[in-house]
Design a protein around this motif. Structure first.
Motif: not given
Length: 565
Positions: A494-501, A524-530
């Motif tokens: 599980x993870x996420x793509x990040x949208x900012x602003x 840039x993607x973020x693991x759900x655990x992180x």
């Protein structure tokens, strides 16, 4: 010498029909369209009462289970303990033999009697689940088909229902939750919402649209219904000659092809709103694209036609009269919610509280109704930010009420982290989700408060389990779109793509407005655990490196990429 031959041009290939009824005829071009033409879709309601509730889940044929049950406000929910790697597989593998039921609250209006009834349904039939949505509804889970008729009967006894809460129909009519009472109101849209709900929505002519149709009507200066991302929206303005009325927007929506609603530049009076609304729905019905469901929302037609042609068709083919030009509403991006204490027109106040992630239990809903009535209150409201409002509070009693609500986990002075956080249903119940959202959101809010306490900037953080953007990922300060990602060891987790602003709109140098769907850091993607570690790091960089008075949203747009990773 032989004369050169001229190559014959192939005739231009005729474009495929889009399924526009007024252009291509009504012959169905896919299975969903075929099913909708066999019979009036809401006729499935009687089969639920007479047959399926008595014979059980196994007796429901697929042609009713999908898509007709959606018109009844029912979706099968996801089997428990199926990870995100299962998403995208056949419904037979994903679905449980239980339903999510969506209860409509048009305009966000709710009485204490209605809140208590929904709480009792939740307690008795739904394992005490009750989630506020960002479209002013309540969603219940674990509904067995055997209990559906009893649920409907109890809802109808207090003036509620689940009809057209899902499906290719006009969904709930969003409205200002403080219509008719707020001191900062431009015009009260309640009569228009009531007329649309009672006289228009369930007409047969509106039960077969190309896709869902989302509406928002608010006469409040706060612009509290996120009008920019609805298929149709009416926003309060003051005409210099005609007085208070509405600016008309069409064609908004997010998901995988985000588009903001376009203003038609037209002024609509309160009395005209219902028929203008119906005429726009008819345009969608007659000219909307039906061949491909991923292109069937109104926004694609508006993008193809443009605002000028859309207005011309609306006036010439459907209304039969011209709408006057009107003023443009100023952009309000920050102070849109109703958390805290606010003045009413009559000298009383209303109190807005925020449950964490909008999650409640049936017992909490019952307790909320009981507590409100103990203060002499009978009117509650739900908002597009998953808040609960208590109307008509006497000023000398508001502090005591706020204290009692805080003991129930309902905050009138939440931290900016808790105030601005939204999540979708996520992996727990949704068959489309890749990631867990609600539990992650609760953990994240707690962690940010533990580390920072509060922050002196508005900050919206949204967690969405899939690309469909039910939690408004692209228009959030920090938006997280769920997907399966590589953990660095070749495993999909599980993870996420990040949208900012992101914001719903921003001003341009020439005085206009444009979409602002946020900034994505390439790859840039973020693991759900992180997730907790990542958000804390970015917020920490903001606190350390911002300019004086700079809000998080503005800092993100100028920050170095390294500070955002």
């Amino acid at each position: 010498m032989t004369a050169p031959t001229t190559a014959r041009k192939r005739p231009a290939r005729k474009p495929k029909p889009e399924g526009q009824w007024k252009v291509d005829g009504k012959a169905p071009l896919n299975h969903d369209e075929e099913l909708k033409q066999v019979e009036p879709v809401l006729e499935v309601k009687q089969r639920v009462i007479d047959t399926y509730s008595k014979q059980g889940f196994a007796s429901i044929p697929n042609k009713d289970l999908y898509p007709r049950f959606k018109w009844l406000g029912l979706y099968t929910q996801r089997k428990q303990n199926l990870g995100g790697e299962h998403t995208g597989k056949d419904n037979l593998e994903l679905q449980d033999e239980f339903f999510m039921a969506r209860v409509r609250f048009d305009g966000g209006q709710c009485s204490t009697e209605q809140a208590r009834a929904v709480g009792e349904i939740s307690r008795d039939y739904c394992r005490s689940t009750a989630d506020l949505t960002d479209r002013q509804n309540i969603q219940l889970h674990w509904v067995g088909i055997e209990d559906v008729p009893a649920m409907w009967e109890k809802l109808e006894s207090v003036g509620l229902n689940t009809w057209d809460a899902c499906g290719d129909v006009p969904r709930v009519i969003m409205g200002s939750p403080v219509a008719g009472i707020a001191k900062d109101e431009i015009i009260d849209a309640t009569p228009a919402i009531e007329k649309i709900k009672n006289e228009y929505v369930l007409r047969d002519e509106f039960q077969n649209l190309p896709r869902k149709f989302k509406s928002a009507i608010s006469g409040n200066a706060r612009q509290d219904v996120i009008h920019e991302i609805n298929d149709i929206a009416f926003i309060g303005v003051e005409h210099p000659e005609l007085g208070p009325g509405f600016e008309l927007f069409v064609g908004g929506g997010l998901s995988t092809n985000p588009m903001l609603a376009q203003s038609l530049g037209a002024f609509v009076t309160l009395e005209e709103v219902p028929e203008v609304w119906a005429s726009v729905v008819r345009i969608f019905r007659d000219y909307g694209y039906r061949r491909l469901r991923n292109r069937a929302r109104l926004k694609f037609l508006v993008a193809q036609w443009g605002a000028e042609k859309f207005r011309q068709v609306l006036e010439d083919e459907y209304l039969g009269y011209k709408l006057p030009d009107g003023p443009r509403a100023p952009t309000n991006l920050i102070d849109r919610d109703h958390v805290g204490v606010h003045e009413q027109k009559d000298g009383n106040v209303y109190l807005g509280v925020k449950p964490t992630m909008g999650h409640l239990t049936g017992e909490q809903l019952i307790a909320i109704a009981d507590l409100a009535e103990s203060y002499g209150l009978s009117r509650l409201r739900f908002t597009s930010f998953k808040e609960i409002l208590f109307l008509d509070v006497q000023p000398d009693k508001v502090d005591a009420l706020a204290s009692d609500l805080q003991e129930m986990g309902l905050y009138s002075k939440p931290s900016e982290f808790r105030r601005g956080m939204l999540t979708c249903t996520g992996l727990e119940y949704c068959k489309l989700a890749h990631t867990t959202t609600k539990a992650r959101g609760i953990e994240l809010a707690d962690a940010l408060e533990d580390r920072f306490g509060d922050i002196d900037s508005p900050i919206t953080i949204t967690l969405n389990g899939c690309p469909n953007s039910c939690a408004r990922t692209q228009v959030s300060d920090m938006g997280f779109k769920g997907q399966m990602v590589d953990d660095g060891n070749g495993n999909k987790v599980e993870g996420f793509q990040v949208h900012l602003g992101g914001t719903v709109t921003r001003d341009t140098p020439d005085g206009g407005k444009e979409a602002n769907f946020g900034r994505k850091i390439r790859g840039h993607k973020v693991l759900s655990s992180e997730l907790e570690e990542y958000v804390s790091r970015v917020v920490g960089n903001y606190v350390d490196k911002r300019h004086e008075g700079e809000i998080f949203r503005d800092w993100v747009l100028r920050a170095d990429e390294e500070d955002l990773k």
